[in-house]
Design a protein around this motif. Structure first.
Motif, PDB file in Angstrom:
ATOM      1  N   GLN A 134       1.977   2.077   7.223  1.00  0.00           N
ATOM      2  CA  GLN A 134       0.761   2.141   8.027  1.00  0.00           C
ATOM      3  C   GLN A 134       0.752   3.390   8.908  1.00  0.00           C
ATOM      4  N   MET A 135       1.908   3.756   9.455  1.00  0.00           N
ATOM      5  CA  MET A 135       1.992   4.980  10.261  1.00  0.00           C
ATOM      6  C   MET A 135       1.650   6.209   9.422  1.00  0.00           C
ATOM      7  N   TYR A 136       2.161   6.243   8.181  1.00  0.00           N
ATOM      8  CA  TYR A 136       1.855   7.374   7.308  1.00  0.00           C
ATOM      9  C   TYR A 136       0.351   7.428   7.040  1.00  0.00           C
ATOM     10  N   LEU A 137      -0.207   6.283   6.649  1.00  0.00           N
ATOM     11  CA  LEU A 137      -1.629   6.245   6.312  1.00  0.00           C
ATOM     12  C   LEU A 137      -2.490   6.608   7.522  1.00  0.00           C
ATOM     13  N   ASP A 138      -2.116   6.128   8.692  1.00  0.00           N
ATOM     14  CA  ASP A 138      -2.846   6.480   9.914  1.00  0.00           C
ATOM     15  C   ASP A 138      -2.729   7.973  10.205  1.00  0.00           C
TER      16      ASP A 138
ATOM     17  N   ALA B  11      -6.124   7.877   1.207  1.00  0.00           N
ATOM     18  CA  ALA B  11      -5.365   7.045   2.151  1.00  0.00           C
ATOM     19  C   ALA B  11      -6.206   5.879   2.659  1.00  0.00           C
ATOM     20  N   SER B  12      -7.470   6.118   2.934  1.00  0.00           N
ATOM     21  CA  SER B  12      -8.351   5.043   3.409  1.00  0.00           C
ATOM     22  C   SER B  12      -8.539   3.981   2.334  1.00  0.00           C
TER      23      SER B  12
ATOM     24  N   GLN C 188      -8.124   7.733  -9.050  1.00  0.00           N
ATOM     25  CA  GLN C 188      -7.183   6.674  -9.449  1.00  0.00           C
ATOM     26  C   GLN C 188      -5.757   7.216  -9.485  1.00  0.00           C
ATOM     27  N   THR C 189      -5.615   8.360 -10.092  1.00  0.00           N
ATOM     28  CA  THR C 189      -4.300   8.978 -10.217  1.00  0.00           C
ATOM     29  C   THR C 189      -3.702   9.248  -8.843  1.00  0.00           C
ATOM     30  N   GLN C 190      -4.514   9.758  -7.934  1.00  0.00           N
ATOM     31  CA  GLN C 190      -4.024  10.083  -6.599  1.00  0.00           C
ATOM     32  C   GLN C 190      -3.694   8.830  -5.787  1.00  0.00           C
ATOM     33  N   VAL C 191      -4.511   7.786  -5.907  1.00  0.00           N
ATOM     34  CA  VAL C 191      -4.232   6.527  -5.206  1.00  0.00           C
ATOM     35  C   VAL C 191      -2.906   5.957  -5.703  1.00  0.00           C
ATOM     36  N   SER C 192      -2.748   5.877  -7.011  1.00  0.00           N
ATOM     37  CA  SER C 192      -1.515   5.333  -7.588  1.00  0.00           C
ATOM     38  C   SER C 192      -0.305   6.181  -7.211  1.00  0.00           C
TER      39      SER C 192
END
Length: 103
Positions: free
Chosen positions: A22-26, A40-41, A87-91
């Motif tokens: 969560q810290m990374y995503l934030d 990330a969102s 999709q590729t980037q999310v995965s």
């Protein structure tokens, strides 16, 4: 007693993984490009759902979190929620974040 210790250790690893992810995503919100922010969102929504479901089930296995996340993303991809390179980037982002949690 060892089962309780194992359970406590699993919960601690789970909590550490959730917090660091969560810290990374934030952090992407502050430092990321528009595309990184989108990826990330999008992943944050799935991650929040998967972790809250795991907590509700008292399932603190990191392997289970990965399985739940992969299933969630596959369903989203099948529904064309994101396509192609997104999709590729999310995965790829999920796989990178999860790899950091596993030895």
């Amino acid at each position: 007693m060892s089962e309780s210790v194992n359970s406590d250790e699993a919960k601690q690893r789970f909590d550490e993984f959730v917090d660091s992810t969560q810290m990374y995503l934030d952090g992407v919100v502050v430092d990321g490009s528009d595309q990184e922010l989108f990826i990330a969102s999008y992943l944050t929504g799935h991650f929040s759902l998967v972790t809250s479901n795991a907590l509700a089930l008292d399932d603190y296995s990191l392997k289970a979190i990965d399985t739940y996340m992969q299933t969630s993303l596959e369903k989203a991809y099948a529904n064309n929620e994101v396509e192609g390179q997104d999709q590729t980037q999310v995965s790829a982002l999920w796989n990178t974040l999860f790899a950091k949690a596993t030895p």
